[in-house]
Structures are given as structure tokens and as C-alpha cells.
Design an enzyme around this catalytic site. Structure first.
Site, PDB file in Angstrom:
ATOM      1  N   ASP A 202      12.987 -10.825  18.828  1.00  0.00           N
ATOM      2  CA  ASP A 202      13.758 -11.055  16.971  1.00  0.00           C
ATOM      3  C   ASP A 202      14.935 -11.621  16.711  1.00  0.00           C
ATOM      4  O   ASP A 202      15.325 -10.962  17.042  1.00  0.00           O
ATOM      5  CB  ASP A 202      12.684 -10.009  16.070  1.00  0.00           C
ATOM      6  CG  ASP A 202      12.915  -9.955  15.239  1.00  0.00           C
ATOM      7  OD1 ASP A 202      13.778 -10.782  14.560  1.00  0.00           O
ATOM      8  OD2 ASP A 202      13.190  -8.587  14.699  1.00  0.00           O
ATOM      9  N   GLN A 205      18.458 -12.431  12.784  1.00  0.00           N
ATOM     10  CA  GLN A 205      19.264 -11.298  12.445  1.00  0.00           C
ATOM     11  C   GLN A 205      20.377 -12.891  13.141  1.00  0.00           C
ATOM     12  O   GLN A 205      21.384 -12.692  13.077  1.00  0.00           O
ATOM     13  CB  GLN A 205      19.328  -9.933  12.649  1.00  0.00           C
ATOM     14  CG  GLN A 205      19.192  -9.026  11.442  1.00  0.00           C
ATOM     15  CD  GLN A 205      19.343  -9.945   9.574  1.00  0.00           C
ATOM     16  OE1 GLN A 205      20.562 -10.511   9.957  1.00  0.00           O
ATOM     17  NE2 GLN A 205      18.387  -9.801   8.732  1.00  0.00           N
ATOM     18  N   LYS A 228      16.781 -16.907   6.274  1.00  0.00           N
ATOM     19  CA  LYS A 228      17.851 -15.958   6.589  1.00  0.00           C
ATOM     20  C   LYS A 228      18.474 -16.852   7.407  1.00  0.00           C
ATOM     21  O   LYS A 228      19.880 -16.499   7.621  1.00  0.00           O
ATOM     22  CB  LYS A 228      16.783 -14.852   7.300  1.00  0.00           C
ATOM     23  CG  LYS A 228      16.634 -13.993   6.675  1.00  0.00           C
ATOM     24  CD  LYS A 228      16.457 -12.841   7.999  1.00  0.00           C
ATOM     25  CE  LYS A 228      15.183 -11.663   7.531  1.00  0.00           C
ATOM     26  NZ  LYS A 228      15.229 -10.653   6.023  1.00  0.00           N
ATOM     27  N   CYS A 364      13.807  -1.630   6.137  1.00  0.00           N
ATOM     28  CA  CYS A 364      12.480  -1.547   6.983  1.00  0.00           C
ATOM     29  C   CYS A 364      12.990  -1.237   8.296  1.00  0.00           C
ATOM     30  O   CYS A 364      11.940  -2.080   8.906  1.00  0.00           O
ATOM     31  CB  CYS A 364      12.041  -3.372   6.662  1.00  0.00           C
ATOM     32  SG  CYS A 364      11.338  -4.374   4.720  1.00  0.00           S
TER      33      CYS A 364
HETATM   34  C1  LIG Z   1      15.302  -7.944  12.666  1.00  0.00           C
HETATM   35  C2  LIG Z   1      14.163  -8.493  11.834  1.00  0.00           C
HETATM   36  N1  LIG Z   1      13.128  -9.085  11.724  1.00  0.00           N
HETATM   37  C3  LIG Z   1      12.189  -9.468  11.500  1.00  0.00           C
HETATM   38  C4  LIG Z   1      12.180  -9.646  10.040  1.00  0.00           C
HETATM   39  C5  LIG Z   1      11.026 -10.139   9.074  1.00  0.00           C
HETATM   40  O1  LIG Z   1      11.584 -11.478   8.422  1.00  0.00           O
HETATM   41  P1  LIG Z   1      10.760 -12.349   7.472  1.00  0.00           P
HETATM   42  O2  LIG Z   1      11.108 -11.479   6.172  1.00  0.00           O
HETATM   43  O3  LIG Z   1      11.404 -13.543   7.260  1.00  0.00           O
HETATM   44  O4  LIG Z   1       9.691 -12.080   8.468  1.00  0.00           O
HETATM   45  C6  LIG Z   1      14.254  -9.505   9.332  1.00  0.00           C
HETATM   46  C7  LIG Z   1      14.628  -9.555   7.999  1.00  0.00           C
HETATM   47  O5  LIG Z   1      13.822  -8.735   7.145  1.00  0.00           O
HETATM   48  C8  LIG Z   1      14.591  -8.940   9.927  1.00  0.00           C
HETATM   49  O6  LIG Z   1      15.930  -8.904   9.858  1.00  0.00           O
END
Ligand SMILES: Cc1ncc(COP(=O)(O)O)c(C=O)c1O
Ligand SMILES: Cc1ncc(COP(=O)(O)O)c(C=O)c1O
Lengths: 407, 153, 407, 153
Positions: A202, A205, A228, A364
Site C-alpha cells: 500500500d 503514503q 495524494k 481510518c
Molecule cells: C496508507 C493508506 N492506504 C490507503 C488509503 C486509501 O486511499 P484512497 O482513499 O485514495 O483510496 C490511504 C488514504 O487515506 C492511506 O493513507
């Protein structure tokens, strides 16, 4: 735009002028949630709609050909940026969340049965927890969670032990959105590889701060979001090894992902078309590639970013009553903290009144909050366009919150 | 008084630091939970309703200053009130915290609860103030589903 | 923009000036694939990125609050436009394809078993065929296909007969993208309702031409794409009755669609959050609503569009060697035709050389092509901004193709 | 000659209207199908390969002028050729139709196939011209998967 310059000469004030939203009185320190866009990216989107707009694929007319060329060119640009072997390894998705769901449904789910395992870490974003919970719940598989220590670093021995249990996939963040922890992903992927465990990183970040080389880290999948990383909303990319992608089930079904349809039988196209049913977010893909171009041209901002983060950590630490949440070995982008006796949400409101945009809450990452036994944190997160004056504003705002609550 | 000091006035900070009626009650007839995913606030409302009157109440939770103070103030306000009165109070409270900011807040009949009028200026915080009230309503209705402020308000 | 004016006064030349891509020498007649965007929509997207960009939901700072307000405002705008009961009945998706996949996976699939049925028609787009094939294949359900007649109209008696077999859903287009057939959806929905069969309307091709009232037609689900309705790419909407949506499984899993997450257990939010995991296409939703505002303000263009289509049909018909494919009772937007002895793709290339953008091929409706035993058609498709001069260009181009091939 | 009349020159239209070698062959050793989802073109290549030489060939399909003419011209060009020669021809043909349009097309050794050079000016049509060649290659390789031009070219 400027050409590549070295770290010392990274001129943040000059860069800030590329971002129309900056300098309007808000110290924007919520970059881990979403980043601001340079005018160049906005202009690129405008130009697409004004001059190049057509539907992609299968069109014989110039607008369709042009849109297809730009859309596929964006895919190539991204493939090159992350050093994929081929643009066929890049699937456009809505964002990191959709990318992870795609891998969960199309790659992992068909392999799960009672007793199978999926491995994540205790610092994952909900997007890298809930898709696995869902498919584990449906199939009777077990979700293993590698623990983290009090500093917010993954306990590598424990991770390794769980890897040896042979999960169907190990999925973990390159950088934690809640703590800023930089995971030693190369080492972790190595552990997985030597046990034949496929990996999904993932990268939501890390991509805004550092370039990834998917062949160097040798992951199987890598997911990230454009919004992001200074690009438009509604678009992101999933990298996957071509041989894996082509062996996977489609994710959504519809136009463009098929070779041939009859009411009796349908043949699916190879990657990436296989995973891109329906009209894609054409303008988004093009804007995403433009953002990458922009970021690659502004020079090396790592030193600048590191200094800023170090300063924020240091100066927050000096405030009596501030407690930093997470003191990882390596940090990127994010500083999470608590102010004694003041709920993060109230800190957030008071900072906002002072013109400082941070995020307050669980980010989250509720399970991570449980790990630290806190309802949430205040999170300041940085991008290359932030400057020390914005750290000043952050510090002043926190002091103000302290004052309001010390009545 | 600045908007910020109106929001975080002394009464609120006091109820935040020393929430009233937070101890478990001995006998209860109704209860409900509420979540506010925005702040991560959790609240539990426990009621002893006898003859259509709130005879005893306990409100507990982890939350921001606004939701904690609102919980505490609510617990004081509803004790001894009939369900009709509580319902009316809910409506009035709701009207106050969602009233337009270009006119004086309608605080009639709200008593001490009026200290929460400042929340009007912070649309994103209104849910914090209404969370315990939603949980209360759900407890009275006897619903077993935890309520949430997620779906709008 | 202009205020509502009556049909007679619809001034197409004036409207054309709102679209920067028009008037650059291309007669754009590929509107069924995607439509062009008025400057106002482009400006709205720009303004979002320049002034309002933040992540939605859960933010305490102004940019996040503003972005949330605009995003949720867009949802309300759309709900109002289609006369949904509440904005909670509007789920943002990438487009029609994703909307149909969502209904297939979350509403229909859990209800399917061996011997269940799903009903579509013979004129559906691949996006309204393949998702059903996939879940029928997985569950042993049967996909019923209501036949169409030689004119390209659904055979209503046959449709009714298949409805009586009690399919789990009946999913059909309001307007065919390949033939232009306007289906009598109210009547068809009525047949479904009186047999307790839920309905999903693929509204991709009607929304650009006519306003829908979901409560009047009384469907259960309605899907459409913004890019086909003068809005940005990467966004669309699924309307669903609230009680159905809230009883459905989530579609994707991640941030924002949950109420509460622990490693043991997760609670899902109600609609629409339940179906919007991850950061949504915020700018897209806002642009989509802006496009609706624009279209509602330019006055009633139905007469203008109908005249244009009638003229195209008439004038194509007059060319020796042209055969119209589909002569439906009611037509919207689309004219499909063949030129004797010339493959549609070659017609497309020659028209493109003449500055006319049409589409050639199967239009993602291969089964429909089989029905007519043709490999594809030439498709000219219209929007309110097209004019008679563009019909002239089309006719001239077709004559030119005839000439090239008559050497 | 305009680009359009170069593309649709008489030879091409002739092969489009009267495709050569379209009849089934009696004996075959190799075959393959090709699809071009863009045009909906389908092509079938059947080969009799004896002693490394294309002894007989049949190419059939429904397609646009370009793919049909290309199929027909290909069938003529490869008959009697060794597999090495065919391979070379494939490479040359591919190089010709994908060559940059600002220089003369490399038509060396392509004989009659050079009439397809005009396709260079229509990037979206290149796949039409190469479809039968891809099917040919796949037939020779003995692959049983139908080929497609979808995934790039
Ligand atoms: C570490 C991480 N994974 C996944 C996501 C999800 O990304 P998105 O909301 O662009 O799908 C985020 C964003 O909040 C994140 O910081
Ligand atoms: C009738 C119909 N349904 C579905 C679709 C798919 O829409 P999208 O590609 O925007 O998902 C289209 C567009 O081609 C269409 O015309």
C-alpha cells in the site's frame, strides 16, 4: 517548470507559487488526506477537455485517437516512473482502496479456503484491513496481524514468523498514514519472497514523498492514489506483475475488458484492459501523469521535507503536555500527537481557527488507535510545498489550544 | 466573546472535565449506544424510565469536549422530565444548534443547554453536540441498533 | 448562463460557443461514446482544485468542510434532478459500468442460485450483459434475453413472458446506444412490478437527452455516466431505493464505508457511504452536478435534437446504398447505418478525413450485431450542440466514402 | 495521391472485393484465428506446411478493406516461402506499416505488399493490416489461443 536541481537549492517559496491554493492564509498540513494540485496539473486537465476529449479505444476519429494516445501515454509514463517492466502492468483504478479491493477479489479470494491466511500489520489503513476481513469472513480464512512496538515500528521477528505460516498474501503499507512510520519494505518483501508469499504494498503514503522502483523492491503488487500525490481525484494505479495480472479473474465486467461477447460465452482481454471495464477516468489518468512529471522536475526535496518534519517533531515535543504518538526509526510525512486534557478533535477546531489545517481522529486506522489505547490523534502531515512558517503556525495553534483549555 | 471562546466557554470545559451522571445506575429500563465516526466519539445512554418519566440516567463515553459536555448537560436536563418533555427538549436543542448563524439562536426553554449554542458556528461539530441526544432518542425508542451520526444530521 | 427558454428559441449557435472544442473543424457526432464539456464545467473543476480542494468527510478544517459540502451538495443536486426521495439514494460510481457491477454483486448475486434467472434484452451494451453473465456463470443461474424485432424494438410480449418467469432482476437500457431505440421503460417496469421483479435501468443513453424522474418511472435502480452527459470522466451515479441499498452488501471495502473497525469485527455505514469506500472522485462529482445545472438552464432542446436526428435519418436514407440499421418506433440520439460494400471501419476513416467524427464497430453490443448478422455499423450520434451543418458534413462524408470505394 | 487514395488504392480495393486464397484447403497442418475488437474483424489462417515451406494457404475472414486486403496479399506473398522467409517478411511488413511518416517507407523486399504502406498515416488502422500476420505467426507457432490486436501492437 524548473529543471532538476540539487537538494540544497530546493526553493520552497518558488515552488509554492505553482500551487494556487497555497498562500491564501491556510497552513495546509493535511497532506496525508489529500494533496494540493499545481496549476500545471489543473491546466493539463483543462487542456484535455478543451482540445482532446474523446472516448478511448476503438475510435477511428482523431479525438478518440488523441484521447487514447494521451491515456495510454499516461500509463506508460507511470510504468516508467515506478520502473515497471511494461505499461501492461499498470491498471488504472479509482485509488488505493479500489486497487486493494481488486487484488483481494481477483487474486486472493479465489485462492482462499478454510484455514488459509492473509497477513497485514497492526498499522494498516482501513482500506488495507476491511477488504481482507471481508474475504476472510466469506471463506473461513484467518487474518493475521503482525504487531508493532510502542514506537510504531513493525516487530520484524513476529512478521517473519507470520510469513512462515504461508499466507496467501502479505499486504502492508510502505508508510503509515497515522504514525509516519517508514516500513523496511525491502526487507519485509524479502522475507515474503523467501517463503513464496506474494506481496501487495500500500504505497499511498510513500509515493508523495519518494520514488518507488517496483523491480528493486521486488513486490508483486503496488497500489497508490493520484490525489495524494498532487494529481486529480478519482484515479490511482495498481501495479501488478504481468503474469499475475493475466492469470487473474476480471474485477468488473463490461465494455472494453472483453475480446468477444455472445450471450453464451465471453472472452476476457489481457491486462490492463481486463481490469478496466467501462469508460475510464481519462482526464484523471492524464492529470496523474502530469503530476508525476511536475514532481520529477522540481528537484530533490527530500532534505527539505526531512528538515521540516524534524523541526515539527522537535518543536511539538518541546511543548509541555504534548505527547507524540509513534516514534518510529524512520519517519515520512506525518507527525501524530496528543495534547494533554484536550481531545484531538478540539485541537483540530482550534487549529483551524488559527488557519492551520490538520486532521484529528482515527485516520481510518481504528485498530492502530486501539493498540495505543487512544481514541485518535492530531495529525500534521507535510508535503514538499510546506515551509517552516507553517510549522510556526502549527506550534502557535497548539499553544493556543492549550491556553483555551487551561481556563 | 470570540466564537472560539463561546464554543469552549467555562461551563462546557467544566462539564467536559467533570461529566455529571457518568456513574452506572442501579436499575435501568432503556439503553443505547452512539458513535460519531468523525471524532471517534462513543457514548452510552442508560435510562430508568418509570411512569413515563426519566427517573434515573447515566451517560458515559469517550469524546471531545463538545460531545462530553453535551452528554453531561443533557443528563442533567432530562432527569425527572417526562418523555414528552424530553422529546420537546430534543427538538428545541436540535433547532438551536442547527439554526442559521445570522440570527440569534433560539434558546427558549433550553435552560443551561444554551451554552452549546456556539456550536452553530462550527457546522462540522454539530454532530458532536447532538450525538448523545440521538443515543437518548434511540434508547427511548427501544432500538437495539447503535446510532451513528455518519449518515447525515 | 441563459435562463429557461422555450423550444422554439433554442439557439444552437449560441450554445455551441459554450463548448471550446466545437467549431474547431470537427463535426463531433460520437456523442453516444462521450460528450464534450461546456467551459462552465471545466471552470468548475478548476475552481474546485484552486480554491476548495480537501478530502471529504471527517475533516475539521475549512478546506475539508468545503470539499465535503460541495461533494454532498452535488449528490443533493443529482438526487433532485432525477427526483430521488433523498440524496442517500445516490451512490457515486465511476460510471454506468461500475453502477451495474455494483448492483450485480451486491444486490443480485447473493440472491442467485441454481435455476435463478436474470433478464436483459437483446440490445444491451456489454456493460449490461457481461456482469450478469459472470454472476450467472458462478451461481448456475440463467440469463434470459428478451428478443427484439427487425426494427430494433423489444418484443414486449416476449419480455412479459420472461418477466413472468420471476427473474431476480430485469436490467435494460432506456435507450439503445447502438440503434437509438427508446424503450417503453415505464411500461416494461410496470410489467416487472406487477410480477414483483426488481428493475435496473441503464440510463447511459437517455440522460444526455431527457430528464428522468425515477419516482415516476418507478424503477428500483437507475445508472448513468457523467461523461456522456457533458460532465467529467470517472464519475457517474447509481440511484437505488434507500431500503434496497441499506439491505445490500457493501461493494468495495475501506475507509469511509465503515462505522467501526476492529480486527475482529467491522460495522458498515448506511448508504451512500456503504458503497463509497476510499476517497471518491470529488472534483468529478462536483463537475457532474455543474453539468446538470448547465443543461437545465439552456432551455428545451428536444425539438432541436429531434429535427436533427430526423434530418440525418432522412438524408442518409436518400443515399443509394445506405441501409439504416434499426428503425425503432421512437429514436433518441443515435443513427446506425451501413454503406453497401464498404466496411463501417473504412467509412469511419474516410469520414474522419472529412472532419466528421462518428463511431464504427460493434458499439460494445456484439450480441446485437449478431442479431442483425452484421459485424458492426457506422454510428452517428447527436447532442443538443450539433447542428444541421454537421449533418451536411456527415452526408458529404458518406458520399465521399461511396466515391472512394467505387473506383 | 492523397493519403486517403493512397490508403484505398485500386489494388487494395481489388483484394478487398476479391480476396485470394479464401477457399478452404484440403490438407492443413497449422491454423489460427485472429480478432480485432476495434473493427470487429475476424480472420482465420490455415496452412499446409511441408518441409519448412508454406505449401498451401487459406485465409478467410470478415473485415474491413484493410484487413481483408492485407490477408489476401499476405496469402499470395507467403505461398511457397520457407518459414524463415515468412518470418523475415513479417518483420519487414511490420517495420513498414509502423515506420515514421516523415521518411519514405522501408519497402525493400516486400514486393506487392508495399501497397499497404499508406496505412502508416492511419495509426488506428495499423492493427487492421497486421491482424492476419499475427494470426499467421500464431498458426506457425502452433498456439491454439486466438490472437488479438487488443493488447497493443
Ligand atoms: C496508507 C493508506 N492506504 C490507503 C488509503 C486509501 O486511499 P484512497 O482513499 O485514495 O483510496 C490511504 C488514504 O487515506 C492511506 O493513507
Ligand atoms: C447503453 C450503455 N450502457 C452502458 C454504457 C457504459 O458506460 P460507461 O462506459 O460510462 O461505464 C454505455 C456507454 O458506452 C452505454 O451506451
Amino acid at each position: 517548470m524548473t529543471s532538476v536541481r540539487d537538494a540544497v537549492s530546493f526553493d520552497v517559496e518558488r515552488i509554492r507559487r505553482d500551487f494556487p491554493i497555497l498562500g491564501k492564509g491556510i497552513a495546509y498540513l493535511d497532506n496525508a488526506a489529500t494533496t494540493q494540485k499545481p496549476q500545471r496539473v489543473i491546466d493539463r486537465i483543462t487542456r484535455f477537455y478543451r482540445e482532446q476529449n474523446g472516448n478511448v479505444h476503438r475510435g477511428v476519429h482523431d479525438l478518440s485517437v488523441m484521447a487514447t494516445r494521451e491515456y495510454e501515454g499516461a500509463r506508460q509514463r507511470i510504468a516508467k516512473d515506478i520502473n515497471a517492466k511494461s505499461e501492461r502492468e499498470i491498471v488504472f483504478v479509482r485509488g488505493t482502496t479500489e486497487a486493494i479491493n481488486l487484488v483481494a477479489q481477483s487474486f486472493v479470494r479465489p485462492k482462499l479456503k478454510q484455514g488459509s491466511r492473509v497477513l497485514i500489520t497492526a498499522m494498516e489503513h482501513h482500506s488495507n484491513i476491511v477488504p481482507w476481513q471481508a474475504i476472510c469472513g466469506e471463506t473461513g480464512a484467518k487474518l493475521d496481524v503482525a504487531p508493532i512496538d510502542d514506537n510504531g515500528d513493525v516487530v520484524l521477528e513476529a512478521f517473519d514468523r507470520l510469513v512462515r505460516k504461508g499466507p496467501v498474501i502479505a499486504s502492508f503499507a510502505s508508510v503509515s498514514n497515522a504514525l509516519g512510520t517508514v516500513n523496511p519494505i525491502k526487507e519485509m518483501i524479502e522475507m515474503c519472497k523467501s517463503n513464496g508469499v506474494p506481496t501487495l504494498i500500500d504505497g499511498a503514503q510513500s509515493v508523495p514523498h519518494t520514488r518507488v522502483d517496483v523491480r528493486d523492491i521486488d513486490c508483486d503488487f503496488f497500489a497508490f492514489s493520484s490525489h495524494k500525490a498532487f494529481g486529480p481525484t478519482g484515479i490511482g494505479a495498481l501495479y501488478g506483475r504481468e503474469e499475475l495480472l493475466n492469470a487473474m479473474q476480471p474485477y468488473q465486467y463490461g465494455g472494453d475488458m472483453i475480446l468477444y461477447v455472445s450471450f453464451e460465452h465471453t472472452e476476457y482481454a489481457p491486462s490492463p484492459a481486463r481490469f478496466e471495464a467501462g469508460t475510464p477516468h481519462i482526464a484523471g489518468a492524464i492529470g496523474m501523469a502530469e503530476a508525476i512529471d511536475y514532481v520529477r522536475e522540481i528537484g530533490d526535496f527530500r532534505l527539505h521535507e526531512n528538515r521540516l518534519i524534524d523541526s515539527a517533531v522537535q518543536r511539538l515535543h518541546e511543548i509541555d503536555g504534548v505527547r507524540l504518538v509513534g516514534m518510529p526509526k524512520r519517519r515520512m510525512g506525518v507527525v501524530s500527537f496528543l495534547l494533554d486534557g484536550v481531545h484531538p478533535h478540539d485541537v483540530g477546531t482550534i487549529l483551524n481557527e488559527s488557519g492551520v489545517a490538520i486532521r484529528a481522529g482515527h485516520h481510518c486506522a481504528q485498530p492502530l488507535m486501539h493498540r495505543f489505547d487512544i481514541p485518535g490523534t492530531c495529525r500534521a502531515s507535510f508535503a514538499f510545498y510546506n515551509n517552516e512558517a507553517e510549522v510556526d503556525a502549527l506550534i502557535a495553534g497548539v499553544r493556543k489550544a492549550k491556553e483555551v483549555f487551561s481556563q | 466573546m470570540s466564537q472560539l471562546t463561546e464554543l469552549y466557554q467555562e461551563v462546557i470545559l467544566d462539564h467536559y472535565r467533570n461529566p455529571r451522571n457518568a456513574k452506572p445506575i442501579e436499575k435501568e429500563t432503556h439503553s443505547a449506544e452512539g458513535h460519531n465516526p468523525l471524532c471517534g466519539d462513543d457514548v452510552e445512554v442508560h435510562l430508568l424510565i418509570e411512569d413515563g418519566v426519566v427517573a434515573d440516567v447515566s451517560v458515559r463515553g469517550v469524546g471531545c469536549a463538545i460531545s462530553t459536555a453535551s452528554s453531561s448537560l443533557m443528563s442533567e436536563a432530562i432527569r425527572g422530565k417526562s418523555l414528552d418533555e424530553v422529546e420537546q427538549m430534543f427538538e428545541r436543542f436540535h433547532a438551536m444548534v442547527t439554526s442559521p448563524i445570522d440570527a440569534p439562536a433560539p434558546i427558549d426553554g433550553l435552560g443551561k443547554l444554551e451554552v452549546l449554542a456556539g456550536v452553530r458556528n462550527y457546522p462540522v461539530r454539530i454532530k458532536c453536540a447532538t450525538l448523545p441526544w440521538h443515543a437518548l432518542k434511540s434508547a427511548i425508542a427501544g432500538s437495539s441498533e447503535p446510532v451513528t451520526t455518519e449518515a447525515g444530521e
